[in-house]
Design a protein around this motif. Structure first.
Motif, PDB file in Angstrom:
ATOM      1  N   MET A 156      -7.286  -8.908 -27.913  1.00  0.00           N
ATOM      2  CA  MET A 156      -8.384  -8.595 -26.994  1.00  0.00           C
ATOM      3  C   MET A 156      -7.879  -8.267 -25.590  1.00  0.00           C
ATOM      4  O   MET A 156      -8.435  -7.401 -24.911  1.00  0.00           O
ATOM      5  CB  MET A 156      -9.377  -9.757 -26.946  1.00  0.00           C
ATOM      6  N   GLU A 157      -6.820  -8.935 -25.163  1.00  0.00           N
ATOM      7  CA  GLU A 157      -6.285  -8.667 -23.819  1.00  0.00           C
ATOM      8  C   GLU A 157      -5.820  -7.219 -23.699  1.00  0.00           C
ATOM      9  O   GLU A 157      -6.109  -6.531 -22.712  1.00  0.00           O
ATOM     10  CB  GLU A 157      -5.127  -9.621 -23.518  1.00  0.00           C
ATOM     11  N   THR A 158      -5.103  -6.754 -24.721  1.00  0.00           N
ATOM     12  CA  THR A 158      -4.628  -5.362 -24.697  1.00  0.00           C
ATOM     13  C   THR A 158      -5.781  -4.379 -24.830  1.00  0.00           C
ATOM     14  O   THR A 158      -5.813  -3.347 -24.143  1.00  0.00           O
ATOM     15  CB  THR A 158      -3.607  -5.120 -25.825  1.00  0.00           C
ATOM     16  N   PHE A 159      -6.737  -4.663 -25.718  1.00  0.00           N
ATOM     17  CA  PHE A 159      -7.914  -3.797 -25.838  1.00  0.00           C
ATOM     18  C   PHE A 159      -8.601  -3.655 -24.477  1.00  0.00           C
ATOM     19  O   PHE A 159      -8.973  -2.554 -24.065  1.00  0.00           O
ATOM     20  CB  PHE A 159      -8.906  -4.376 -26.857  1.00  0.00           C
ATOM     21  N   ASN A 160      -8.792  -4.781 -23.788  1.00  0.00           N
ATOM     22  CA  ASN A 160      -9.433  -4.743 -22.469  1.00  0.00           C
ATOM     23  C   ASN A 160      -8.599  -3.971 -21.456  1.00  0.00           C
ATOM     24  O   ASN A 160      -9.123  -3.149 -20.699  1.00  0.00           O
ATOM     25  CB  ASN A 160      -9.661  -6.172 -21.966  1.00  0.00           C
ATOM     26  N   GLU A 161      -7.295  -4.231 -21.462  1.00  0.00           N
ATOM     27  CA  GLU A 161      -6.406  -3.588 -20.493  1.00  0.00           C
ATOM     28  C   GLU A 161      -6.431  -2.069 -20.636  1.00  0.00           C
ATOM     29  O   GLU A 161      -6.601  -1.325 -19.652  1.00  0.00           O
ATOM     30  CB  GLU A 161      -4.976  -4.110 -20.696  1.00  0.00           C
ATOM     31  N   VAL A 193      -3.218   2.294 -27.108  1.00  0.00           N
ATOM     32  CA  VAL A 193      -3.491   1.002 -27.742  1.00  0.00           C
ATOM     33  C   VAL A 193      -2.581   0.784 -28.943  1.00  0.00           C
ATOM     34  O   VAL A 193      -1.903  -0.249 -29.057  1.00  0.00           O
ATOM     35  CB  VAL A 193      -4.977   0.893 -28.169  1.00  0.00           C
ATOM     36  N   ILE A 194      -2.548   1.734 -29.874  1.00  0.00           N
ATOM     37  CA  ILE A 194      -1.761   1.531 -31.096  1.00  0.00           C
ATOM     38  C   ILE A 194      -0.272   1.438 -30.762  1.00  0.00           C
ATOM     39  O   ILE A 194       0.463   0.649 -31.376  1.00  0.00           O
ATOM     40  CB  ILE A 194      -2.026   2.653 -32.141  1.00  0.00           C
ATOM     41  N   ALA A 195       0.189   2.196 -29.785  1.00  0.00           N
ATOM     42  CA  ALA A 195       1.612   2.135 -29.417  1.00  0.00           C
ATOM     43  C   ALA A 195       1.980   0.755 -28.910  1.00  0.00           C
ATOM     44  O   ALA A 195       3.035   0.207 -29.275  1.00  0.00           O
ATOM     45  CB  ALA A 195       1.924   3.184 -28.351  1.00  0.00           C
ATOM     46  N   LYS A 196       1.114   0.154 -28.092  1.00  0.00           N
ATOM     47  CA  LYS A 196       1.454  -1.147 -27.511  1.00  0.00           C
ATOM     48  C   LYS A 196       1.279  -2.290 -28.502  1.00  0.00           C
ATOM     49  O   LYS A 196       2.178  -3.119 -28.670  1.00  0.00           O
ATOM     50  CB  LYS A 196       0.613  -1.412 -26.260  1.00  0.00           C
ATOM     51  N   VAL A 197       0.115  -2.344 -29.161  1.00  0.00           N
ATOM     52  CA  VAL A 197      -0.147  -3.517 -29.997  1.00  0.00           C
ATOM     53  C   VAL A 197       0.618  -3.467 -31.318  1.00  0.00           C
ATOM     54  O   VAL A 197       0.890  -4.509 -31.910  1.00  0.00           O
ATOM     55  CB  VAL A 197      -1.658  -3.702 -30.274  1.00  0.00           C
ATOM     56  N   ALA A 198       0.957  -2.292 -31.777  1.00  0.00           N
ATOM     57  CA  ALA A 198       1.656  -2.192 -33.059  1.00  0.00           C
ATOM     58  C   ALA A 198       3.166  -2.148 -32.914  1.00  0.00           C
ATOM     59  O   ALA A 198       3.894  -2.686 -33.738  1.00  0.00           O
ATOM     60  CB  ALA A 198       1.182  -0.956 -33.819  1.00  0.00           C
ATOM     61  N   PHE A 199       3.645  -1.512 -31.826  1.00  0.00           N
ATOM     62  CA  PHE A 199       5.083  -1.261 -31.730  1.00  0.00           C
ATOM     63  C   PHE A 199       5.704  -1.689 -30.397  1.00  0.00           C
ATOM     64  O   PHE A 199       6.893  -1.479 -30.180  1.00  0.00           O
ATOM     65  CB  PHE A 199       5.371   0.219 -31.970  1.00  0.00           C
ATOM     66  N   ARG A 344     -16.191  -7.971 -16.491  1.00  0.00           N
ATOM     67  CA  ARG A 344     -15.163  -6.943 -16.613  1.00  0.00           C
ATOM     68  C   ARG A 344     -14.429  -7.033 -17.948  1.00  0.00           C
ATOM     69  O   ARG A 344     -14.268  -6.034 -18.654  1.00  0.00           O
ATOM     70  CB  ARG A 344     -14.161  -7.077 -15.463  1.00  0.00           C
ATOM     71  N   ASP A 345     -13.950  -8.213 -18.310  1.00  0.00           N
ATOM     72  CA  ASP A 345     -13.205  -8.386 -19.551  1.00  0.00           C
ATOM     73  C   ASP A 345     -14.121  -8.897 -20.664  1.00  0.00           C
ATOM     74  O   ASP A 345     -14.869  -9.861 -20.474  1.00  0.00           O
ATOM     75  CB  ASP A 345     -12.046  -9.367 -19.353  1.00  0.00           C
ATOM     76  N   ILE A 346     -14.034  -8.263 -21.799  1.00  0.00           N
ATOM     77  CA  ILE A 346     -14.874  -8.610 -22.948  1.00  0.00           C
ATOM     78  C   ILE A 346     -14.144  -9.647 -23.796  1.00  0.00           C
ATOM     79  O   ILE A 346     -12.957  -9.489 -24.103  1.00  0.00           O
ATOM     80  CB  ILE A 346     -15.175  -7.344 -23.781  1.00  0.00           C
ATOM     81  N   ASP A 347     -14.825 -10.718 -24.151  1.00  0.00           N
ATOM     82  CA  ASP A 347     -14.258 -11.760 -25.008  1.00  0.00           C
ATOM     83  C   ASP A 347     -14.515 -11.427 -26.477  1.00  0.00           C
ATOM     84  O   ASP A 347     -15.448 -10.691 -26.810  1.00  0.00           O
ATOM     85  CB  ASP A 347     -14.872 -13.130 -24.689  1.00  0.00           C
TER      86      ASP A 347
END
Length: 501
Positions: A156-161, A193-199, A344-347
């Motif tokens: 969720m942190e990365t999705f929000n960022e 998103v996919i680049a950061k959270v996956a790789f 601002r940030d979604i939980d």
């Protein structure tokens, strides 16, 4: 001289004899399948291919033609091409039988076409394309931890960022006058998103217009579409396209190789403990002695391409549909305001409260599924819907077609999110944007969490309208995408200022 003449006559006769025998073989195949309903063949040898080739050249949407055939000929429809016959299965009974069971493998001929792309190794034996069930099962079991609920909540942190970075870019355009492609912006954010959270890669595609990755993926998808035309890679006037597609594939695999080597080194030095897709790929490599770097790269490319393109298309189609239905837009913005306010940030807990937004995303996938369907191989003769299907047949399943058929959805061309309310009847094996059964998409929860975060922030911050004059046509470019790119103009909502506080 007479001997030479006889030899020449024989050489001429042999190809003619071979062609005559092949025509007899094609006629025998026709006899095996002609009891299955279908449109008249345009050509004895080419079957329905000339129709499809013409439509591809004109960028016409072939799935709408298949929808017309389904409405006219019924839920089991025959497609002829040379000596091969494919059968479209468009009934809930057929979908349940063939997709829910591991007994029916993916068609190696169809998926083999994207093993290589113009001779350059592309998806290879990745999770999507591998047709051997045992090999697929090993890969899937290896990947499952990277898509567990615990890991996804941690994203969720990365999705929000990354969604916040998109909002900042959109604010620069939000004067009510600037026109831009929502599809382009969504492609860039989902790629980040996919680049950061996956790789663990920071691509910064949103900030850097010159980064080669978005164009490389676009070229690859165009290559997948154009590769359907026979012998295209040998046509002199298509060599520039072929060269660019091959270079794009090489770029992705080169970066993937660098990423894998760096992660391996970090793991060996005890510096890496993240539970992402790349970690799971490398963990499987350590367990599977026969694995090689090319096979590892196959899954890197599979997740990189599939993990951003489809979600970007879904988000763009959702914006397009909402802008065309102001009453639905108003209702979902009211829900977002109630659940999030100026937050601002979604939980993670907020996502479950955005029920109407979930319905909208599902309805968007019904009308505009980025992946229109899937393919299976029938090894033994089978009867479905009282139609006998011969053994060794390619079976085609289309969530796009079934989602637009009156027999399964009332007023199917109307965008109505209430079809997916908790009290509405559930679609019975006629809605499968992520496929169904054991080969269903491993990343579907990931994709819908990401889509919901991005859409919620967009709805919270902006009013949007479509630029007039767009065709709203669909393009099959490896995935289904909006032809005109969903050209938009934005204005800030009153809540937007508070969200920045």
């Amino acid at each position: 001289m007479e001997a030479l003449g006889a030899a020449a006559a024989l050489l001429l006769a042999l190809p003619l004899l071979a062609f005559a025998l092949y025509c007899c073989y094609v006629r025998c195949i026709h006899a095996m399948y002609d009891h299955i309903p279908g449109a008249p063949r345009e050509s004895f040898l080419f079957g329905h291919l000339p129709i499809l080739w013409r439509m591809l050249r004109k960028q016409e949407f072939v799935h709408d033609l298949f929808l017309q055939w389904a409405e006219k000929y019924g839920p089991i429809v025959r497609l002829n091409a040379f000596h091969r016959v494919s059968v479209m299965i468009l009934s809930p009974e057929g979908v349940k039988e063939f997709l829910m069971s591991p007994r029916y493998p993916k068609d190696r001929l169809i998926y083999g076409r994207i093993f290589n792309l113009f001779g350059e190794r592309f998806l290879g034996n990745g999770l999507v394309t591998v047709y051997n069930h045992e090999l697929w099962h090993k890969q899937r079991k290896m990947m499952d931890p990277a898509f567990s609920r615990t890991y996804l909540i941690g994203l969720m942190e990365t999705f929000n960022e990354k969604a916040e970075e998109l909002m900042e870019k959109l604010e620069e355009k939000a004067d009510g006058k600037k026109e831009f492609s929502m599809l382009t912006m969504m492609n860039r954010v989902t790629m980040d998103v996919i680049a950061k959270v996956a790789f663990g890669l920071e691509l910064n595609a949103l900030s850097d217009d010159q980064t080669p990755f978005p164009r490389a993926v676009t070229m690859i998808l165009e290559g997948m579409t154009k590769a359907r035309l026979p012998f295209l890679r040998y046509m002199p006037w298509k060599q520039k396209l072929v060269k660019e597609v091959k270079e794009s594939v090489r770029l992705l695999r080169h970066v993937g190789k660098q990423c894998i080597d760096q992660r391996r080194e970090a793991i060996q030095n005890g510096k890496e403990a993240s539970l992402d897709i790349l970690a799971q790929i490398l963990k499987g490599d350590a367990l599977e002695e026969t694995a090689d770097d090319e096979s590892i790269l196959d899954n890197f490319i599979t997740f990189f391409v599939a993990g951003h393109e489809t979600t970007a298309n879904q988000l763009s189609f959702t914006v397009m549909a909402l802008a065309q239905h102001p009453e639905i837009l108003e209702r979902v913005q009211a829900e977002v305001d109630e659940v999030l306010g100026a937050k601002r940030d979604i939980d993670y807990e907020d996502l479950g409260k955005l029920t109407y937004l979930s319905q909208i995303l599902k309805e968007s996938l019904r009308l505009y599924p980025p992946v229109p369907g899937t393919v299976r191989w029938l090894e033994k003769e089978c009867i479905i819907n009282d139609v006998r299907i011969p053994a060794n047949t390619t079976l085609v399943f289309s969530t796009y077609i079934m989602g637009r058929m009156e027999r399964y959805f009332k007023d199917p061309l109307i965008f109505d999110p209430d079809r997916f309310s908790k009290d509405a009847p559930k679609p019975y094996y006629c809605y499968f944007p992520f496929s169904l059964g054991p080969r269903s998409c491993i990343g579907q929860v990931f994709a819908q969490m990401e889509a919901k975060v991005v859409m919620a922030k967009l709805l919270q911050r902006f009013e949007f309208q479509l630029v007039p004059g767009q065709s709203f046509k669909l393009l099959d470019a490896g995935t289904i995408r909006p032809l005109d790119g969903v050209m938009c103009k934005l204005k800030l909502r009153s809540l937007a200022g508070a969200c920045q506080a």
